[in-house]
Design a protein around this motif. Sequence first.
Motif, PDB file in Angstrom:
ATOM      1  N   THR A 188       0.655  -1.111   0.016  1.00 37.01           N
ATOM      2  CA  THR A 188      -0.137  -0.046   0.329  1.00 37.01           C
ATOM      3  C   THR A 188       1.192   1.060  -0.003  1.00 37.01           C
ATOM      4  O   THR A 188       0.118   2.620  -0.290  1.00 37.01           O
ATOM      5  CB  THR A 188      -1.132   0.171   0.785  1.00 37.01           C
ATOM      6  OG1 THR A 188      -0.483   0.154   2.475  1.00 37.01           O
ATOM      7  CG2 THR A 188      -1.992  -0.789   1.064  1.00 37.01           C
ATOM      8  N   ASN A 189       2.533   1.215   0.091  1.00 35.37           N
ATOM      9  CA  ASN A 189       3.005   2.657   0.074  1.00 35.37           C
ATOM     10  C   ASN A 189       3.108   3.859   1.142  1.00 35.37           C
ATOM     11  O   ASN A 189       3.021   4.647   0.970  1.00 35.37           O
ATOM     12  CB  ASN A 189       3.202   2.562  -0.813  1.00 35.37           C
ATOM     13  CG  ASN A 189       3.722   4.062  -2.013  1.00 35.37           C
ATOM     14  OD1 ASN A 189       5.480   3.450  -1.136  1.00 35.37           O
ATOM     15  ND2 ASN A 189       3.957   4.457  -2.322  1.00 35.37           N
ATOM     16  N   GLN A 190       2.475   2.658   2.727  1.00 32.23           N
ATOM     17  CA  GLN A 190       2.009   3.809   3.246  1.00 32.23           C
ATOM     18  C   GLN A 190       3.152   3.329   4.551  1.00 32.23           C
ATOM     19  O   GLN A 190       3.597   1.928   4.978  1.00 32.23           O
ATOM     20  CB  GLN A 190       1.441   3.326   4.240  1.00 32.23           C
ATOM     21  CG  GLN A 190      -0.079   3.870   3.135  1.00 32.23           C
ATOM     22  CD  GLN A 190      -1.782   3.170   3.962  1.00 32.23           C
ATOM     23  OE1 GLN A 190      -2.087   2.302   4.343  1.00 32.23           O
ATOM     24  NE2 GLN A 190      -2.837   4.195   3.460  1.00 32.23           N
ATOM     25  N   ASN A 191       3.383   4.570   5.160  1.00 35.92           N
ATOM     26  CA  ASN A 191       4.465   4.279   6.313  1.00 35.92           C
ATOM     27  C   ASN A 191       4.714   5.650   7.235  1.00 35.92           C
ATOM     28  O   ASN A 191       4.857   5.990   6.993  1.00 35.92           O
ATOM     29  CB  ASN A 191       6.081   4.051   6.109  1.00 35.92           C
ATOM     30  CG  ASN A 191       6.919   3.966   7.121  1.00 35.92           C
ATOM     31  OD1 ASN A 191       6.535   3.109   7.837  1.00 35.92           O
ATOM     32  ND2 ASN A 191       7.946   3.630   6.996  1.00 35.92           N
ATOM     33  N   PRO A 192       3.495   5.025   8.478  1.00 34.10           N
ATOM     34  CA  PRO A 192       2.724   3.967   9.022  1.00 34.10           C
ATOM     35  C   PRO A 192       2.147   3.592   8.012  1.00 34.10           C
ATOM     36  O   PRO A 192       0.938   4.700   7.693  1.00 34.10           O
ATOM     37  CB  PRO A 192       2.698   4.663  10.680  1.00 34.10           C
ATOM     38  CG  PRO A 192       2.638   5.399  10.497  1.00 34.10           C
ATOM     39  CD  PRO A 192       3.607   5.815   9.486  1.00 34.10           C
ATOM     40  N   VAL A 193       1.030   2.257   8.246  1.00 36.59           N
ATOM     41  CA  VAL A 193       0.068   1.550   7.186  1.00 36.59           C
ATOM     42  C   VAL A 193      -0.796   2.333   8.766  1.00 36.59           C
ATOM     43  O   VAL A 193      -1.060   2.314   9.373  1.00 36.59           O
ATOM     44  CB  VAL A 193       0.453   0.454   7.701  1.00 36.59           C
ATOM     45  CG1 VAL A 193      -1.344   0.006   6.602  1.00 36.59           C
ATOM     46  CG2 VAL A 193       0.957  -0.369   6.561  1.00 36.59           C
ATOM     47  N   GLN A 194      -1.655   3.115   7.346  1.00 30.64           N
ATOM     48  CA  GLN A 194      -3.131   3.527   7.531  1.00 30.64           C
ATOM     49  C   GLN A 194      -4.545   2.653   7.970  1.00 30.64           C
ATOM     50  O   GLN A 194      -4.346   1.349   6.937  1.00 30.64           O
ATOM     51  CB  GLN A 194      -3.157   5.177   7.270  1.00 30.64           C
ATOM     52  CG  GLN A 194      -2.116   5.790   7.718  1.00 30.64           C
ATOM     53  CD  GLN A 194      -2.144   6.824   6.851  1.00 30.64           C
ATOM     54  OE1 GLN A 194      -3.362   7.262   5.724  1.00 30.64           O
ATOM     55  NE2 GLN A 194      -1.115   7.461   6.558  1.00 30.64           N
ATOM     56  N   SER A 195      -5.360   3.075   7.715  1.00 25.80           N
ATOM     57  CA  SER A 195      -6.872   2.008   7.524  1.00 25.80           C
ATOM     58  C   SER A 195      -7.283   2.337   6.349  1.00 25.80           C
ATOM     59  O   SER A 195      -8.238   0.988   6.097  1.00 25.80           O
ATOM     60  CB  SER A 195      -7.672   2.781   8.953  1.00 25.80           C
ATOM     61  OG  SER A 195      -8.347   3.739   8.696  1.00 25.80           O
ATOM     62  N   THR A 196      -6.921   2.782   5.778  1.00 19.43           N
ATOM     63  CA  THR A 196      -7.641   3.322   5.077  1.00 19.43           C
ATOM     64  C   THR A 196      -6.609   3.945   3.262  1.00 19.43           C
ATOM     65  O   THR A 196      -5.051   4.396   4.156  1.00 19.43           O
ATOM     66  CB  THR A 196      -9.382   4.021   4.562  1.00 19.43           C
ATOM     67  OG1 THR A 196      -8.936   5.629   4.504  1.00 19.43           O
ATOM     68  CG2 THR A 196      -9.752   3.324   4.841  1.00 19.43           C
ATOM     69  N   VAL A 197      -6.456   3.560   2.551  1.00 14.50           N
ATOM     70  CA  VAL A 197      -5.316   3.698   1.211  1.00 14.50           C
ATOM     71  C   VAL A 197      -6.706   4.424   0.266  1.00 14.50           C
ATOM     72  O   VAL A 197      -7.236   3.951  -0.663  1.00 14.50           O
ATOM     73  CB  VAL A 197      -4.646   2.708   0.314  1.00 14.50           C
ATOM     74  CG1 VAL A 197      -5.048   1.639  -0.244  1.00 14.50           C
ATOM     75  CG2 VAL A 197      -3.542   2.983  -0.034  1.00 14.50           C
ATOM     76  N   GLY A 198      -5.435   5.753  -0.195  1.00 16.49           N
ATOM     77  CA  GLY A 198      -6.148   6.210  -1.260  1.00 16.49           C
ATOM     78  C   GLY A 198      -5.968   5.625  -2.910  1.00 16.49           C
ATOM     79  O   GLY A 198      -4.463   5.014  -3.188  1.00 16.49           O
ATOM     80  N   VAL A 199      -6.943   5.344  -3.366  1.00 13.07           N
ATOM     81  CA  VAL A 199      -5.773   5.089  -5.044  1.00 13.07           C
ATOM     82  C   VAL A 199      -7.511   5.340  -5.900  1.00 13.07           C
ATOM     83  O   VAL A 199      -8.908   5.817  -5.776  1.00 13.07           O
ATOM     84  CB  VAL A 199      -6.747   3.259  -4.966  1.00 13.07           C
ATOM     85  CG1 VAL A 199      -5.983   2.290  -6.278  1.00 13.07           C
ATOM     86  CG2 VAL A 199      -5.931   2.910  -4.477  1.00 13.07           C
ATOM     87  N   ASP A 200      -6.526   5.685  -7.184  1.00 16.69           N
ATOM     88  CA  ASP A 200      -6.852   6.301  -8.132  1.00 16.69           C
ATOM     89  C   ASP A 200      -6.430   5.292  -9.804  1.00 16.69           C
ATOM     90  O   ASP A 200      -6.083   4.336  -9.393  1.00 16.69           O
ATOM     91  CB  ASP A 200      -6.072   7.424  -8.808  1.00 16.69           C
ATOM     92  CG  ASP A 200      -6.631   8.494  -8.345  1.00 16.69           C
ATOM     93  OD1 ASP A 200      -7.209   9.276  -7.861  1.00 16.69           O
ATOM     94  OD2 ASP A 200      -5.305   9.775  -8.253  1.00 16.69           O
ATOM     95  N   LEU A 201      -8.326   4.917  -9.860  1.00 12.22           N
ATOM     96  CA  LEU A 201      -8.422   3.780 -11.271  1.00 12.22           C
ATOM     97  C   LEU A 201      -7.885   4.284 -12.635  1.00 12.22           C
ATOM     98  O   LEU A 201      -9.107   5.080 -12.682  1.00 12.22           O
ATOM     99  CB  LEU A 201      -9.947   3.172 -10.658  1.00 12.22           C
ATOM    100  CG  LEU A 201     -10.483   2.681  -9.878  1.00 12.22           C
ATOM    101  CD1 LEU A 201     -11.917   2.271  -9.528  1.00 12.22           C
ATOM    102  CD2 LEU A 201      -9.127   1.452  -9.309  1.00 12.22           C
ATOM    103  N   ARG A 202      -7.253   3.961 -12.796  1.00 16.97           N
ATOM    104  CA  ARG A 202      -6.894   4.124 -14.203  1.00 16.97           C
ATOM    105  C   ARG A 202      -7.529   2.852 -15.281  1.00 16.97           C
ATOM    106  O   ARG A 202      -7.254   1.875 -15.296  1.00 16.97           O
ATOM    107  CB  ARG A 202      -5.491   4.711 -14.418  1.00 16.97           C
ATOM    108  CG  ARG A 202      -4.901   6.159 -13.836  1.00 16.97           C
ATOM    109  CD  ARG A 202      -3.133   6.442 -13.060  1.00 16.97           C
ATOM    110  NE  ARG A 202      -2.829   7.128 -12.707  1.00 16.97           N
ATOM    111  CZ  ARG A 202      -1.943   8.132 -12.655  1.00 16.97           C
ATOM    112  NH1 ARG A 202      -1.245   7.322 -13.606  1.00 16.97           N
ATOM    113  NH2 ARG A 202      -1.985   9.205 -11.586  1.00 16.97           N
ATOM    114  N   VAL A 203      -8.190   3.593 -16.162  1.00 15.81           N
ATOM    115  CA  VAL A 203      -8.218   2.891 -16.998  1.00 15.81           C
ATOM    116  C   VAL A 203      -8.114   2.706 -18.770  1.00 15.81           C
ATOM    117  O   VAL A 203      -8.159   3.526 -19.280  1.00 15.81           O
ATOM    118  CB  VAL A 203     -10.266   2.235 -17.020  1.00 15.81           C
ATOM    119  CG1 VAL A 203     -10.921   1.474 -18.124  1.00 15.81           C
ATOM    120  CG2 VAL A 203     -10.926   2.348 -16.028  1.00 15.81           C
TER     121      VAL A 203
END
Length: 283
Positions: A188-203
Amino acid sequence: MSPRDLIETSAGPVTVLHRLALGVLARDGITSRGAADGLRVGWEAAPPLLPPHHPGWWPCIDLEQVGGGRFRLRATESRPAIVVMRLHDPARRYVSRRLEVTLWPHAALVDPDPAHHVAVAARTLPVWLPPGAAYSLPRGATAVRGRVVRDGTPVHWARVVGVGPGNAVLGRARTDDRGEFLLILGETNQNPVQSTVGVDLRVHGPVAQPATGTVTDPLADLPAEPIARPANPPVPSDLDNASLRGELILPGSVGNAAPAVHLNVPVGSELSLTADVPFAPQP
């Protein structure tokens, strides 16, 4: 008996019963292990070559299954130099793929000169299969389940890439013949790990929706991906690359002119989208 029908071993000459034209190793796109049983793998053939009473939705000659996601195509002189292979899972655990494969010439496979031997690895095709709608998610996986549509119509065989913080690619998926996809996010490319991760959907999808598949052949509009033949002997990149892993954009596909969908995905959970992901081909 011709010398090409014998091979030398430590026990003396042995008769060759069959030669390998192509060995297909179907891999799970998430674990890289051999794909689950139940796959069907075959090469597309003209109607006169198909076996009697073959199913109309499968215009292929099946490869021999040898277990563990492995399939075998025996060498014959009459087979075309280039074949289109289909890998299909009727249970929808994996998204189907069509691959355009160049075989080694039959004359090279039967050449008795050891200096001209074609290594088995050079006749091997490892193929990674993306997870499908019925894929069994690992415990604690972070995933997004959804559908890509264009003007309300499902977009077949689109590429969906999940991009997270720092423009990092967190996962890749493909839609099936219903436009459905399962995007499994890795790191998830987080440090520290969080409860959610932001994601963009590229199609990426087709410029124009191809002629739709039918009950007769649901894979009729699935583009064939050209696969480079390995060197002899192969180098590691011949047997593990973006093309074999299905990471390249399919032929005839373009980017999405519609705004990217942004999601906040719960880490360790599956998010099922209630709204479809829109696709509009870039001009």
